[in-house]
Motif scaffolding. Structure first.
Motif, PDB file in Angstrom:
ATOM      1  N   GLY A 179      32.659 -18.434 -46.883  1.00 38.47           N
ATOM      2  CA  GLY A 179      33.787 -17.515 -46.996  1.00 38.47           C
ATOM      3  C   GLY A 179      33.416 -16.109 -46.574  1.00 38.47           C
ATOM      4  O   GLY A 179      34.160 -15.445 -45.843  1.00 38.47           O
ATOM      5  N   ILE A 180      32.249 -15.643 -47.014  1.00 34.40           N
ATOM      6  CA  ILE A 180      31.779 -14.305 -46.628  1.00 34.40           C
ATOM      7  C   ILE A 180      31.575 -14.242 -45.116  1.00 34.40           C
ATOM      8  O   ILE A 180      31.968 -13.274 -44.466  1.00 34.40           O
ATOM      9  N   ASN A 181      30.971 -15.268 -44.546  1.00 36.07           N
ATOM     10  CA  ASN A 181      30.740 -15.309 -43.102  1.00 36.07           C
ATOM     11  C   ASN A 181      32.057 -15.251 -42.333  1.00 36.07           C
ATOM     12  O   ASN A 181      32.183 -14.515 -41.353  1.00 36.07           O
ATOM     13  N   LEU A 182      33.046 -15.994 -42.779  1.00 33.75           N
ATOM     14  CA  LEU A 182      34.352 -15.986 -42.124  1.00 33.75           C
ATOM     15  C   LEU A 182      34.963 -14.585 -42.176  1.00 33.75           C
ATOM     16  O   LEU A 182      35.465 -14.078 -41.169  1.00 33.75           O
ATOM     17  N   LEU A 183      34.909 -13.939 -43.316  1.00 33.53           N
ATOM     18  CA  LEU A 183      35.507 -12.609 -43.453  1.00 33.53           C
ATOM     19  C   LEU A 183      34.773 -11.571 -42.617  1.00 33.53           C
ATOM     20  O   LEU A 183      35.407 -10.744 -41.954  1.00 33.53           O
ATOM     21  N   ILE A 212      42.273  -5.926 -50.001  1.00 25.88           N
ATOM     22  CA  ILE A 212      42.948  -4.948 -50.854  1.00 25.88           C
ATOM     23  C   ILE A 212      42.805  -5.261 -52.339  1.00 25.88           C
ATOM     24  O   ILE A 212      43.094  -4.407 -53.171  1.00 25.88           O
ATOM     25  N   ALA A 213      42.359  -6.460 -52.656  1.00 28.28           N
ATOM     26  CA  ALA A 213      42.140  -6.834 -54.054  1.00 28.28           C
ATOM     27  C   ALA A 213      41.133  -7.963 -54.093  1.00 28.28           C
ATOM     28  O   ALA A 213      41.060  -8.771 -53.173  1.00 28.28           O
ATOM     29  N   ALA A 214      40.358  -8.000 -55.158  1.00 29.49           N
ATOM     30  CA  ALA A 214      39.388  -9.082 -55.334  1.00 29.49           C
ATOM     31  C   ALA A 214      39.089  -9.243 -56.813  1.00 29.49           C
ATOM     32  O   ALA A 214      39.070  -8.267 -57.564  1.00 29.49           O
ATOM     33  N   THR A 215      38.838 -10.467 -57.196  1.00 24.53           N
ATOM     34  CA  THR A 215      38.454 -10.732 -58.573  1.00 24.53           C
ATOM     35  C   THR A 215      37.042 -10.208 -58.817  1.00 24.53           C
ATOM     36  O   THR A 215      36.311  -9.889 -57.875  1.00 24.53           O
ATOM     37  N   ARG A 216      36.661 -10.142 -60.051  1.00 29.17           N
ATOM     38  CA  ARG A 216      35.312  -9.690 -60.402  1.00 29.17           C
ATOM     39  C   ARG A 216      34.255 -10.589 -59.755  1.00 29.17           C
ATOM     40  O   ARG A 216      33.240 -10.108 -59.250  1.00 29.17           O
ATOM     41  N   ALA A 217      34.510 -11.895 -59.743  1.00 27.81           N
ATOM     42  CA  ALA A 217      33.544 -12.831 -59.143  1.00 27.81           C
ATOM     43  C   ALA A 217      33.375 -12.568 -57.651  1.00 27.81           C
ATOM     44  O   ALA A 217      32.258 -12.575 -57.131  1.00 27.81           O
ATOM     45  N   VAL A 218      34.468 -12.309 -56.952  1.00 26.93           N
ATOM     46  CA  VAL A 218      34.394 -12.027 -55.519  1.00 26.93           C
ATOM     47  C   VAL A 218      33.719 -10.687 -55.278  1.00 26.93           C
ATOM     48  O   VAL A 218      32.861 -10.558 -54.400  1.00 26.93           O
ATOM     49  N   ARG A 219      34.075  -9.689 -56.059  1.00 28.40           N
ATOM     50  CA  ARG A 219      33.437  -8.367 -55.916  1.00 28.40           C
ATOM     51  C   ARG A 219      31.925  -8.468 -56.095  1.00 28.40           C
ATOM     52  O   ARG A 219      31.165  -7.832 -55.382  1.00 28.40           O
ATOM     53  N   LEU A 257      30.393  -9.835 -52.972  1.00 31.14           N
ATOM     54  CA  LEU A 257      30.409  -8.795 -51.938  1.00 31.14           C
ATOM     55  C   LEU A 257      29.292  -7.784 -52.170  1.00 31.14           C
ATOM     56  O   LEU A 257      28.633  -7.345 -51.227  1.00 31.14           O
ATOM     57  N   GLU A 258      29.066  -7.412 -53.421  1.00 31.34           N
ATOM     58  CA  GLU A 258      27.984  -6.473 -53.747  1.00 31.34           C
ATOM     59  C   GLU A 258      26.623  -7.068 -53.410  1.00 31.34           C
ATOM     60  O   GLU A 258      25.789  -6.424 -52.777  1.00 31.34           O
ATOM     61  N   ILE A 259      26.390  -8.294 -53.824  1.00 35.88           N
ATOM     62  CA  ILE A 259      25.099  -8.949 -53.615  1.00 35.88           C
ATOM     63  C   ILE A 259      24.802  -9.117 -52.128  1.00 35.88           C
ATOM     64  O   ILE A 259      23.667  -8.953 -51.688  1.00 35.88           O
ATOM     65  N   THR A 260      25.836  -9.422 -51.345  1.00 34.80           N
ATOM     66  CA  THR A 260      25.636  -9.683 -49.918  1.00 34.80           C
ATOM     67  C   THR A 260      25.730  -8.427 -49.055  1.00 34.80           C
ATOM     68  O   THR A 260      25.545  -8.498 -47.838  1.00 34.80           O
ATOM     69  N   GLY A 261      26.030  -7.298 -49.663  1.00 32.02           N
ATOM     70  CA  GLY A 261      26.131  -6.054 -48.903  1.00 32.02           C
ATOM     71  C   GLY A 261      27.378  -5.976 -48.049  1.00 32.02           C
ATOM     72  O   GLY A 261      27.396  -5.285 -47.029  1.00 32.02           O
ATOM     73  N   THR A 262      28.411  -6.677 -48.444  1.00 35.90           N
ATOM     74  CA  THR A 262      29.651  -6.694 -47.657  1.00 35.90           C
ATOM     75  C   THR A 262      30.806  -6.022 -48.397  1.00 35.90           C
ATOM     76  O   THR A 262      31.968  -6.302 -48.098  1.00 35.90           O
ATOM     77  N   THR A 263      30.503  -5.112 -49.287  1.00 41.56           N
ATOM     78  CA  THR A 263      31.574  -4.408 -50.001  1.00 41.56           C
ATOM     79  C   THR A 263      32.405  -3.545 -49.062  1.00 41.56           C
ATOM     80  O   THR A 263      33.511  -3.154 -49.406  1.00 41.56           O
ATOM     81  N   TYR A 264      31.874  -3.247 -47.863  1.00 41.03           N
ATOM     82  CA  TYR A 264      32.650  -2.476 -46.891  1.00 41.03           C
ATOM     83  C   TYR A 264      33.953  -3.184 -46.525  1.00 41.03           C
ATOM     84  O   TYR A 264      34.887  -2.556 -46.031  1.00 41.03           O
ATOM     85  N   LEU A 265      34.044  -4.484 -46.761  1.00 36.14           N
ATOM     86  CA  LEU A 265      35.269  -5.212 -46.478  1.00 36.14           C
ATOM     87  C   LEU A 265      36.379  -4.862 -47.474  1.00 36.14           C
ATOM     88  O   LEU A 265      37.553  -5.061 -47.190  1.00 36.14           O
TER      89      LEU A 265
END
Length: 115
Positions: free
Chosen positions: A62-66, A83-90, A93-101
């Motif tokens: 999923g991260i790769n696709l995004l 524009i929105a994400a659950t705590r689990a998704v956030r 994103l933090e762990i993978t360094g993709t919070t810029y999305l």
């Protein structure tokens, strides 16, 4: 007792003219990402906002696709923004360094694009 089917991914599309908003519900992973990709491809040159506020799980597929669609959209003059994400998704994103999305904080640092 059979093996339970993995939770699916529901995708609702709202086209406001200037922006296409996608509301996702469920899990975005190796089993469900192939359902989202054909929805994103025609939106590459448009502004696309993803609401992941009801996504309970996301994996590396999923991260790769995004991230891939984010890069392709930027190259085509479009835009992908979460524009929105659950705590689990956030957290992922933090762990993978993709919070810029998320929340459109600007372009990603160069090293997150594999440079």
């Amino acid at each position: 007792m059979g093996t339970p089917f993995p939770p699916g991914l529901q995708i609702q599309t709202v086209d406001t003219g200037d922006t296409v908003l996608l509301h996702l519900r469920g899990e975005l992973d190796i089993a469900t990402a192939p359902r989202l990709e054909p929805v994103l491809i025609p939106l590459t040159a448009q502004t696309c906002e993803l609401d992941l506020g009801h996504v309970t799980f996301i994996d590396s597929t999923g991260i790769n696709l995004l991230t891939r669609h984010h890069r392709q959209a930027a190259a085509a003059g479009g835009r992908l923004r979460l524009i929105a994400a659950t705590r689990a998704v956030r957290r992922v994103l933090e762990i993978t360094g993709t919070t810029y999305l998320l929340d459109d904080p600007g372009p990603p640092p160069p090293d997150t694009l594999g440079h």
